[in-house]
Write a protein that holds these residues in place. Structure first.
Motif, PDB file in Angstrom:
ATOM      1  N   ILE A   1      12.585 -27.487  22.862  1.00 19.30           N
ATOM      2  CA  ILE A   1      13.522 -26.676  23.623  1.00 19.30           C
ATOM      3  C   ILE A   1      14.919 -27.273  23.549  1.00 19.30           C
ATOM      4  CG2 ILE A   1      11.693 -25.952  25.217  1.00 19.30           C
ATOM      5  CD1 ILE A   1      13.044 -27.751  27.327  1.00 19.30           C
ATOM      6  N   LEU A   2      15.905 -26.436  23.895  1.00 16.19           N
ATOM      7  CA  LEU A   2      17.291 -26.876  24.001  1.00 16.19           C
ATOM      8  C   LEU A   2      17.693 -26.830  25.465  1.00 16.19           C
ATOM      9  CD1 LEU A   2      20.067 -27.626  22.808  1.00 16.19           C
ATOM     10  CD2 LEU A   2      20.507 -25.162  22.535  1.00 16.19           C
ATOM     11  N   LEU A   3      18.199 -27.948  25.976  1.00 16.96           N
ATOM     12  CA  LEU A   3      18.683 -28.048  27.351  1.00 16.96           C
ATOM     13  C   LEU A   3      20.205 -28.090  27.323  1.00 16.96           C
ATOM     14  CD1 LEU A   3      18.378 -28.574  30.417  1.00 16.96           C
ATOM     15  CD2 LEU A   3      18.127 -31.019  29.868  1.00 16.96           C
ATOM     16  N   ILE A   4      20.849 -27.117  27.962  1.00 16.97           N
ATOM     17  CA  ILE A   4      22.317 -27.063  28.043  1.00 16.97           C
ATOM     18  C   ILE A   4      22.681 -27.354  29.488  1.00 16.97           C
ATOM     19  CG2 ILE A   4      24.367 -25.694  27.527  1.00 16.97           C
ATOM     20  CD1 ILE A   4      22.529 -23.835  25.851  1.00 16.97           C
ATOM     21  N   GLU A   5      23.067 -28.585  29.752  1.00 15.69           N
ATOM     22  CA  GLU A   5      23.244 -29.082  31.131  1.00 15.69           C
ATOM     23  C   GLU A   5      24.260 -30.214  31.121  1.00 15.69           C
ATOM     24  OE1 GLU A   5      23.517 -29.939  34.647  1.00 15.69           O
ATOM     25  OE2 GLU A   5      21.811 -28.539  34.461  1.00 15.69           O
ATOM     26  N   ASP A   6      25.260 -30.144  32.019  1.00 17.23           N
ATOM     27  CA  ASP A   6      26.308 -31.164  32.007  1.00 17.23           C
ATOM     28  C   ASP A   6      26.074 -32.299  33.000  1.00 17.23           C
ATOM     29  OD1 ASP A   6      26.795 -29.532  34.225  1.00 17.23           O
ATOM     30  OD2 ASP A   6      28.955 -29.952  34.177  1.00 17.23           O
ATOM     31  N   GLU A   7      25.089 -32.194  33.888  1.00 16.61           N
ATOM     32  CA  GLU A   7      24.779 -33.301  34.799  1.00 16.61           C
ATOM     33  C   GLU A   7      23.893 -34.303  34.060  1.00 16.61           C
ATOM     34  OE1 GLU A   7      23.411 -32.225  38.745  1.00 16.61           O
ATOM     35  OE2 GLU A   7      24.243 -30.215  38.476  1.00 16.61           O
ATOM     36  N   LYS A   8      24.468 -35.451  33.713  1.00 16.74           N
ATOM     37  CA  LYS A   8      23.773 -36.402  32.845  1.00 16.74           C
ATOM     38  C   LYS A   8      22.463 -36.900  33.448  1.00 16.74           C
ATOM     39  CE  LYS A   8      27.872 -38.127  30.406  1.00 16.74           C
ATOM     40  NZ  LYS A   8      28.691 -39.321  30.101  1.00 16.74           N
TER      41      LYS A   8
ATOM     42  N   ILE B   1      15.176 -22.028  25.685  1.00 19.39           N
ATOM     43  CA  ILE B   1      16.463 -22.641  26.016  1.00 19.39           C
ATOM     44  C   ILE B   1      16.603 -22.680  27.537  1.00 19.39           C
ATOM     45  CG2 ILE B   1      18.982 -22.384  25.885  1.00 19.39           C
ATOM     46  CD1 ILE B   1      18.517 -20.969  23.162  1.00 19.39           C
ATOM     47  N   LEU B   2      16.985 -23.850  28.075  1.00 22.05           N
ATOM     48  CA  LEU B   2      17.272 -24.007  29.498  1.00 22.05           C
ATOM     49  C   LEU B   2      18.785 -24.098  29.639  1.00 22.05           C
ATOM     50  CD1 LEU B   2      14.556 -26.671  30.423  1.00 22.05           C
ATOM     51  CD2 LEU B   2      14.364 -24.171  30.432  1.00 22.05           C
ATOM     52  N   LEU B   3      19.372 -23.220  30.436  1.00 24.74           N
ATOM     53  CA  LEU B   3      20.824 -23.031  30.436  1.00 24.74           C
ATOM     54  C   LEU B   3      21.416 -23.159  31.834  1.00 24.74           C
ATOM     55  CD1 LEU B   3      23.456 -21.981  28.987  1.00 24.74           C
ATOM     56  CD2 LEU B   3      22.632 -19.671  29.505  1.00 24.74           C
ATOM     57  N   ASP B   4      22.367 -24.072  31.993  1.00 26.59           N
ATOM     58  CA  ASP B   4      23.142 -24.179  33.233  1.00 26.59           C
ATOM     59  C   ASP B   4      24.309 -23.199  33.164  1.00 26.59           C
ATOM     60  OD1 ASP B   4      24.032 -25.053  35.682  1.00 26.59           O
ATOM     61  OD2 ASP B   4      24.927 -26.906  34.933  1.00 26.59           O
ATOM     62  N   ARG B   5      24.913 -22.894  34.301  1.00 28.96           N
ATOM     63  CA  ARG B   5      26.040 -21.957  34.312  1.00 28.96           C
ATOM     64  C   ARG B   5      27.385 -22.661  34.327  1.00 28.96           C
ATOM     65  NH1 ARG B   5      25.348 -16.522  37.816  1.00 28.96           N
ATOM     66  NH2 ARG B   5      27.469 -16.392  36.964  1.00 28.96           N
ATOM     67  N   ARG B   6      27.536 -23.660  35.178  1.00 26.22           N
ATOM     68  CA  ARG B   6      28.833 -24.345  35.287  1.00 26.22           C
ATOM     69  C   ARG B   6      28.897 -25.449  34.244  1.00 26.22           C
ATOM     70  NH1 ARG B   6      28.577 -24.943  41.852  1.00 26.22           N
ATOM     71  NH2 ARG B   6      29.558 -22.952  42.418  1.00 26.22           N
TER      72      ARG B   6
ATOM     73  N   ILE C   1      15.885 -19.559  30.048  1.00 27.18           N
ATOM     74  CA  ILE C   1      15.753 -19.700  31.502  1.00 27.18           C
ATOM     75  C   ILE C   1      17.035 -20.324  32.031  1.00 27.18           C
ATOM     76  CG2 ILE C   1      14.483 -20.744  33.412  1.00 27.18           C
ATOM     77  CD1 ILE C   1      12.015 -20.825  31.644  1.00 27.18           C
ATOM     78  N   VAL C   2      17.696 -19.655  32.954  1.00 31.09           N
ATOM     79  CA  VAL C   2      18.916 -20.186  33.571  1.00 31.09           C
ATOM     80  C   VAL C   2      18.509 -21.127  34.701  1.00 31.09           C
ATOM     81  CG1 VAL C   2      21.010 -19.612  34.845  1.00 31.09           C
ATOM     82  CG2 VAL C   2      20.255 -18.128  32.965  1.00 31.09           C
ATOM     83  N   LEU C   3      19.061 -22.349  34.674  1.00 32.46           N
ATOM     84  CA  LEU C   3      18.837 -23.343  35.731  1.00 32.46           C
ATOM     85  C   LEU C   3      20.184 -23.628  36.378  1.00 32.46           C
ATOM     86  CD1 LEU C   3      16.603 -25.931  33.787  1.00 32.46           C
ATOM     87  CD2 LEU C   3      15.852 -23.970  35.140  1.00 32.46           C
ATOM     88  N   THR C   4      20.381 -23.232  37.623  1.00 26.48           N
ATOM     89  CA  THR C   4      21.712 -23.338  38.200  1.00 26.48           C
ATOM     90  C   THR C   4      21.669 -23.385  39.722  1.00 26.48           C
ATOM     91  OG1 THR C   4      23.872 -22.217  38.338  1.00 26.48           O
ATOM     92  CG2 THR C   4      21.922 -20.820  38.154  1.00 26.48           C
ATOM     93  N   ALA C   5      22.747 -23.943  40.309  1.00 26.00           N
ATOM     94  CA  ALA C   5      22.902 -23.913  41.761  1.00 26.00           C
ATOM     95  C   ALA C   5      23.459 -22.566  42.226  1.00 26.00           C
ATOM     96  CB  ALA C   5      23.843 -25.034  42.200  1.00 26.00           C
ATOM     97  N   LEU C   6      23.948 -21.747  41.302  1.00 25.00           N
ATOM     98  CA  LEU C   6      24.456 -20.413  41.627  1.00 25.00           C
ATOM     99  C   LEU C   6      23.260 -19.472  41.748  1.00 25.00           C
ATOM    100  CD1 LEU C   6      27.457 -20.322  39.118  1.00 25.00           C
ATOM    101  CD2 LEU C   6      27.522 -20.843  41.565  1.00 25.00           C
TER     102      LEU C   6
ATOM    103  N   THR D   1      15.284 -16.023  21.261  1.00 20.94           N
ATOM    104  CA  THR D   1      14.687 -17.171  21.940  1.00 20.94           C
ATOM    105  C   THR D   1      14.705 -16.971  23.454  1.00 20.94           C
ATOM    106  OG1 THR D   1      15.647 -18.530  20.184  1.00 20.94           O
ATOM    107  CG2 THR D   1      14.727 -19.690  22.085  1.00 20.94           C
ATOM    108  N   SER D   2      13.602 -17.301  24.109  1.00 21.49           N
ATOM    109  CA  SER D   2      13.526 -17.160  25.568  1.00 21.49           C
ATOM    110  C   SER D   2      14.515 -18.100  26.250  1.00 21.49           C
ATOM    111  CB  SER D   2      12.104 -17.474  26.052  1.00 21.49           C
ATOM    112  OG  SER D   2      11.178 -16.538  25.528  1.00 21.49           O
TER     113      SER D   2
END
Length: 223
Positions: free
Chosen positions: A3-10, A48-53, A76-81, A73-74
């Protein structure tokens, strides 16, 4: 599964990568949309796991951009929004699922399994070879009715070979299935995985064999 994780919180990205690894999932990580687009061009991802901010903009912009390339590709949005209006926005833009932070890894895994059961992820159905059955969604292997406990990397090698049984699989393809793009690969690492895997399969009576195609890769044959 890769999978691909797109996330800016290290810290979150590192924790998620480690947790998913325990479930046999190989994770590539980036914090930037631009890098994510390039990674999807270079690698076939199961999800793909995708953050918004994100540092370079709203993560939801990535979804239509990916769809325009023809990839389904499937996502899933992972976000605090996570307000109802924001969830509707993400799903309407093409996300397959939407999960608010914080969340349990167990729930994320269940949602991953759910989206991968849907078309077009038919390639992730159970793989059979010899007396083996490999279930990529639940990261398990059985020989006959007996579970075969394999380390994560060996299971990933086996799944990549079994999916293309009776065909030569390039070394580079196998390495891509086992290591993420940030990892340094030792020259003999793949051969060591194959060597241990051969013994485990023989001991279990799996009725398959792995052959070295010198200078090219490996091939799994049913006996």
């Amino acid at each position: 599964m890769r999978i691909l994780l797109i996330e800016d919180e290290k810290e979150l990205a590192a924790a998620l990568t480690a947790a998913l690894g325990k479930h046999g999932i190989l994770t590539d990580h980036t914090a930037h949309l631009g890098d994510a687009v390039e990674l999807t061009r270079q690698n076939p991802y199961d999800a793909i796991l995708l953050d918004r901010r994100l540092p370079d903009g709203e993560g939801l912009r990535f979804i239509p951009e990916l769809r325009r390339t023809g990839k389904d590709t499937s996502i899933i949005v992972l976000t605090a929004l996570n307000a109802p209006k924001e969830r509707v926005e993400g799903l309407d833009l093409g996300a397959d699922d939407y999960l608010g932070k914080p969340f349990l890894v167990e729930e994320l895994m269940a949602r991953l399994r759910a989206v991968l059961r849907r078309p077009p992820s038919l390639s992730e159905l159970k793989i059979t070879a010899g007396r083996m059955v490999i279930d990529p969604l639940h990261v398990s292997v059985t020989v006959g009715d007996t579970p075969l406990d394999l380390p994560r990397r060996e299971l990933l090698v086996l799944a990549a070979l079994a999916r293309r049984k009776e065909k030569t699989v390039l070394r580079s393809t196998l390495e891509a299935a086992v290591y993420n793009y940030e990892e340094e690969i030792q020259s003999n690492a793949l051969d060591a995985h194959i060597s241990r895997l051969r013994k485990r399969l023989a001991d279990a009576g799996a009725e398959v064999s792995i052959h070295n195609i010198r200078g090219v890769g490996y091939l799994l044959k049913e006996e």
